[in-house]
Design a protein around this motif. Structure first.
Motif, PDB file in Angstrom:
ATOM      1  N   ASN A   1      -4.683   0.228   1.870  1.00 27.59           N
ATOM      2  CA  ASN A   1      -3.317   0.708   1.648  1.00 27.59           C
ATOM      3  C   ASN A   1      -3.117   2.039   2.365  1.00 27.59           C
TER       4      ASN A   1
ATOM      5  N   THR B   1      -0.418   3.617   2.941  1.00 27.72           N
ATOM      6  CA  THR B   1       0.548   4.453   2.232  1.00 27.72           C
ATOM      7  C   THR B   1      -0.177   5.354   1.246  1.00 27.72           C
ATOM      8  N   GLU B   2      -1.121   4.734   0.569  1.00 29.07           N
ATOM      9  CA  GLU B   2      -1.931   5.480  -0.390  1.00 29.07           C
ATOM     10  C   GLU B   2      -2.726   6.570   0.330  1.00 29.07           C
TER      11      GLU B   2
ATOM     12  N   ARG C   1      -0.523   9.437   1.277  1.00 33.61           N
ATOM     13  CA  ARG C   1      -0.159  10.197   0.077  1.00 33.61           C
ATOM     14  C   ARG C   1      -1.292  11.152  -0.319  1.00 33.61           C
TER      15      ARG C   1
HETATM   16  C1  LIG Z   1      -0.045   1.204  -1.892  1.00 30.52           C
HETATM   17  O1  LIG Z   1      -0.045   2.436  -2.579  1.00 30.52           O
HETATM   18  C2  LIG Z   1       1.230   2.808  -3.101  1.00 30.52           C
HETATM   19  C3  LIG Z   1       1.093   4.143  -3.771  1.00 30.52           C
HETATM   20  O2  LIG Z   1       0.432   5.040  -3.009  1.00 30.52           O
HETATM   21  C4  LIG Z   1       1.672   1.762  -4.079  1.00 30.52           C
HETATM   22  O3  LIG Z   1       2.981   2.094  -4.515  1.00 30.52           O
HETATM   23  C5  LIG Z   1       1.698   0.423  -3.436  1.00 30.52           C
HETATM   24  O4  LIG Z   1       2.001  -0.584  -4.383  1.00 30.52           O
HETATM   25  C6  LIG Z   1       0.328   0.089  -2.828  1.00 30.52           C
HETATM   26  N1  LIG Z   1       0.385  -1.158  -2.108  1.00 30.52           N
HETATM   27  C7  LIG Z   1      -0.480  -2.147  -2.336  1.00 30.52           C
HETATM   28  C8  LIG Z   1      -0.306  -3.364  -1.495  1.00 30.52           C
HETATM   29  O5  LIG Z   1      -1.341  -2.068  -3.176  1.00 30.52           O
END
Ligand SMILES: *[C@@H]1O[C@H](CO)[C@@H](O)[C@H](O)[C@H]1NC(C)=O
Ligand SMILES: *[C@@H]1O[C@H](CO)[C@@H](O)[C@H](O)[C@H]1NC(C)=O
Ligand SMILES: *[C@@H]1O[C@H](CO)[C@@H](O)[C@H](O)[C@H]1NC(C)=O
Ligand SMILES: *[C@@H]1O[C@H](CO)[C@@H](O)[C@H](O)[C@H]1NC(C)=O
Ligand SMILES: *[C@@H]1O[C@H](CO)[C@@H](O)[C@H](O)[C@H]1NC(C)=O
Length: 788
Positions: free
Chosen positions: A222, A224-225, A228
């Protein structure tokens, strides 16, 4: 398939077809010289094995009856020759067994077991290949000291871009993140209470407290994680220049579960720092003296032992990175590049890159590192450290064409799927010591750097025998029952010890005990045999070997092996060596004796009696022809009768001396004792080829008599002269002889005519009868003997 591949794929196993394949390699150890095994001090099979990899111990009950027990130890070939049957020879073989049941995609075989004995060695081949694409786990290990502020800020942008780029090279790319600074103790940090909370207080910046290592983000896909988490990072600070990077690397490598390394992935540990790292002993400065135990100590994702344990040593770190299949990538600042460059040789599977300001090239650096690391295959071979001193290992990399060899254990510039072979030779130098309780198998691991697969090698140590003592495995029945019945064993079976045709028990060189000969001890050598008929000293020697090393000494005579003969077995039995090039034995002019030609006719000599410097070859062949013509009375026409032995044209001349001898040869044919005919062999074309003188040349009877008389007179005069000289010499010698009645003989007086009256001669000792011998040989104290 290239021939190169074919040659080595023999070692790789068709595991689908076979449940288990057994390959036995013969030991490649040097052949010990005969006699290296035998030693009077060997009294058990175990001691025998220690003498060399070729030594064996014979447990056959009746082997060399009566001889000293040390005779049971010898090279296998000698034992066989002395009459020990093969099944009774204890000589553990060096073996390599490959377990082919374990499947593998990159490293083969996975499991090997080896049997080694002291002094021996064995080789095996391991195949390694990189796959085309791997899942990749990248763990960012970032120095968050104040100076890294710029790099950290860039990381979230770079991180996402990098993960995009890595997807081209990897099937599944994941990242994780952890941060480190240093051990939070003086003198690495300022311990003023306010500075512990905010180490950057004097720069009026809000920093977080110093920490050894914090694991922030387990490996995830992830992004995005990831972004962050990076944004949340705050810098920290410490006082001294080096940081605690190795502490953090070790935790990141060893805490497999927390970090989330996947077993099937390639593990990249990216270390970003702008400073060197503390080394093991640095921690003493802070009063930390406990060596690092190499274990994972994470609690709540924080390294808890940072203030209790020392920094790891480089060797320890290298081992842990290897075991956990981790490639380390150092992305360092220009200033510290040199410091990390020196580390590269010490850490297997490490890559060093120069990090530009603000980490602008981080993406390319990681991609380059990954490509470079995957184009190399390197193996590390480690022996269980408790036993490492008794084993040696030699590795030779066999790299495919187009790649390059680096050292002995690494191939570089490989393409994906190319196979690399490593020829690994292990040798055992000695057995475990008496006091050591570890008599078990020794482990050896062959670990290709950065691979999740390795080869487990188990080494069995053949240091003991199944049957140790003489006949240990067999019932020692005869001797024991005999001893039970009677001590005086002569009565039991005296005849059993007496060989047929000999009047003596045990040939007079032993005593009969329990119906078996126990041979006497002799200082000259060993006496053995069922009836003590054999020994190793009483036969003729040749080239320093008893019976030329080709026979057994039985009752003073050499009993030669097949194909040999002679008193000391020095002569080949076949006459092959006497055959001359024409296929005849000694060119038909001699006989073959002991493999050499003895020529019958004196003028002939040479290896095959082929030489005759005095034979007048040009004339002699024509004697028969001349004789034929003489018998036919030297009249024209006899040529026809003599056409078998003669050249077609033969002429007769009256005065042969007038003939020009330039054109041929003058020869003589002795017709009688006193007469000879001259003849001439011509080479001029047209004229007769053989011209025979019509008249014989004879010594006239008067001349003959004169010649005879003069020879006779000369002989008489010469003989008288010699007699006179001899007489004078004898007289002089008599004068020089001492008068036996006169004891005052002047020995200083030197007489040149004195000749020695005795001859010295060396004779070989031969023993046909049992002679009482009193030879005193001082015994060597045991301490003086150099045990090997
Ligand atoms: C990735 O991480 C974000 C938070 O940082 C979260 O909202 C999101 O659901 C995650 N995506 C997956 C595919 O796990
Ligand atoms: C090692 O990695 C390969 C390739 O990713 C994978 O197929 C294999 O299962 C892994 N082996 C182990 C023992 O995890
Ligand atoms: C290891 O092998 C290399 C090459 O075959 C050889 O030169 C070297 O002597 C060997 N070393 C030992 C300790 O056998
Ligand atoms: C492996 O090395 C040993 C010792 O150097 C050598 O005897 C053997 O032939 C080598 N095997 C191969 C397959 O190269
Ligand atoms: C030799 O001479 C005999 C006659 O004496 C004749 O019969 C024979 O053919 C001759 N042989 C040769 C080879 O000329």
């Amino acid at each position: 398939m290239t021939s190169w591949l074919r040659k080595y794929t023999n070692f790789i196993l068709h595991r689908k077809l076979l449940i288990s394949l057994l390959i036995v390699f013969i030991s490649i150890s040097q052949t010990a010289a005969d006699g290296a095994c035998a030693s009077p001090y060997v009294s058990s099979c175990e001691e025998c094995l220690l003498r060399g990899p070729d030594c064996g111990w014979c447990i056959q009950e009746d082997f060399l009856d009566g001889a000293h027990v040390s005779q049971r130890c010898d090279s296998t070939s000698s034992l066989l020759r002395k009459g020990c049957r093969e099944e009774f020879i204890q000589s553990p073989r060096v073996k390599v067994e490959v377990d082919a049941t374990l499947s593998s995609t990159q490293v083969a075989p996975r499991k090997i077991s080896i049997q080694l004995r002291p002094g021996s060695q064995a080789s095996f081949v391991v195949e390694v290949r990189q796959l085309e694409r791997y899942p990749v786990d990248l763990y960012y290990l970032v120095d968050v000291s104040a100076s890294m502020k710029d790099n950290l800020e860039r990381l979230n942008n770079v991180g996402v871009a990098l993960s995009h780029q890595m997807r081209e090279h990897s099937s599944d790319f994941r990242v994780g993140f952890g941060s480190f600074v240093d051990k939070p103790v003086a003198p690495y940090i300022s311990v003023h209470p306010s500075k512990i909370i905010n180490p950057c207080r004097e720069y009026e910046v809000q920093c977080r407290p110093t920490h050894g290592f914090i694991h922030v983000l387990p490996i995830t896909e992830n992004m995005t994680e990831f972004t962050r988490v990076i944004q949340q990072q705050r810098i920290s600070g410490n006082m001294d220049t080096p940081e605690g990077g190795f502490d953090a690397m070790l935790q990141a490598a060893v805490c497999q579960k927390d970090i989330g390394w996947r077993a099937e992935a390639k593990h990249l540990l990216l270390m970003m720092t702008d400073q060197p790292s503390h080394l093991a002993l640095d921690s003493k400065l802070a009063g930390i003296v406990v060596p690092h135990d190499g274990q994972c100590h994470l609690e709540d994702n924080t390294y808890t032992e940072t203030t209790n344990m020392e920094h790891p040593t480089i060797g320890q770190l290298a081992d842990i990175l290897l075991q956990n299949s981790i490639y380390s990538i150092f992305a360092v600042d220009n200033v510290q590049y040199k410091w990390y460059e020196d580390l590269l040789d010490l850490l297997p599977g490490a890559y060093l890159g120069r990090l530009f300001p603000k980490a602008t090239n981080l993406k390319d650096l990681v991609v380059d590192a990954y490509k470079k690391l995957l184009s190399e295959v390197e193996i590390e071979v480690t022996v269980d450290h408790r036993h490492a001193h008794r084993f040696w290992v030699n590795v030779t990399a066999i790299c495919p064409p187009g790649s390059s060899v680096t050292g002995n254990n690494k191939c570089s510039n490989l393409k994906p799927k190319q196979k690399v072979f490593f020829n690994i030779t292990v040798g055992m130098t000695s057995c475990p010591g008496e006091d050591s309780e570890e008599d078990n198998d020794v482990g050896l691991s062959v670990q290709p750097v950065g691979f999740n697969e390795s080869v487990t090698v188990t080494m069995k140590q053949a240091c003991s025998c199944q049957c140790s003592q003489r006949g240990g495995c067999l019932d020692d029945g005869v001797a024991s029952t005999c001893n039970d019945i009677s001590e005086n064993t002569e009565q039991v079976s005296p005849d059993v010890c007496q060989p047929e045709g000999s009047g003596k028990i045990c040939n007079g060189r032993g005593t009969c005990v329990c119906g078996e000969c126990v041979c006497d001890h002799s200082n000259l050598g060993t006496i053995y045999g069922k009836f003590c008929e054999m020994d190793d000293f009483s036969c003729p020697y040749q080239e320093g070997l008893l019976c030329g090393g080709r026979g057994q000494c039985t009752l003073g005579e050499c009993v030669c092996q097949a194909g040999w003969t002679g008193e000391s077995c020095g002569c080949p039995a076949s006459t092959e060596t006497c055959q001359s090039s024409d296929g005849l034995l000694c060119s038909g002019r001699g006989r073959c004796a002991c493999g050499r030609c003895l020529c019958d006719h004196p003028p002939y000599s040479g290896e095959f009696c082929e030489k005759c410097p005095t034979c007048y070859t040009a004339c002699q062949p024509h004697w028969l022809c001349v004789a034929c013509h003489l018998t036919h009375g030297l009249v024209q026409g006899s040529s026809e009768q003599c056409n078998r032995t003669c050249a077609p044209v033969v002429g007769y001349v009256d005065d042969i001396t007038e003939m020009a001898s330039v054109l041929g040869k003058h020869c003589l044919y002795p017709s009688t004792e006193r007469c000879h005919y001259r003849f001439h062999i011509g080479v001029e074309p047209g004229s007769p080829q053989l011209q025979i003188s019509r008249q014989p040349e004879c010594l006239s009877s008067q001349r003959y008599f004169v010649t005879f008389l003069s020879v006779f007179l000369l002989t008489v005069v010469l003989g008288l002269g010699i007699l006179a000289v001899l007489r004078i010499m004898l007289r002089r010698k008599e004068e020089a002889q001492p008068d036996p009645q006169n004891p005052q003989f002047d020995t200083n007086k030197k007489d040149p005519s004195y000749a020695p009256t005795t001859n010295e001669k060396t004779v070989t000792y031969r023993r046909d009868h049992n002679v009482e011998m009193h030879v005193q040989v001082p015994k060597m104290p045991l301490d003086d003997i150099g045990w090997q």
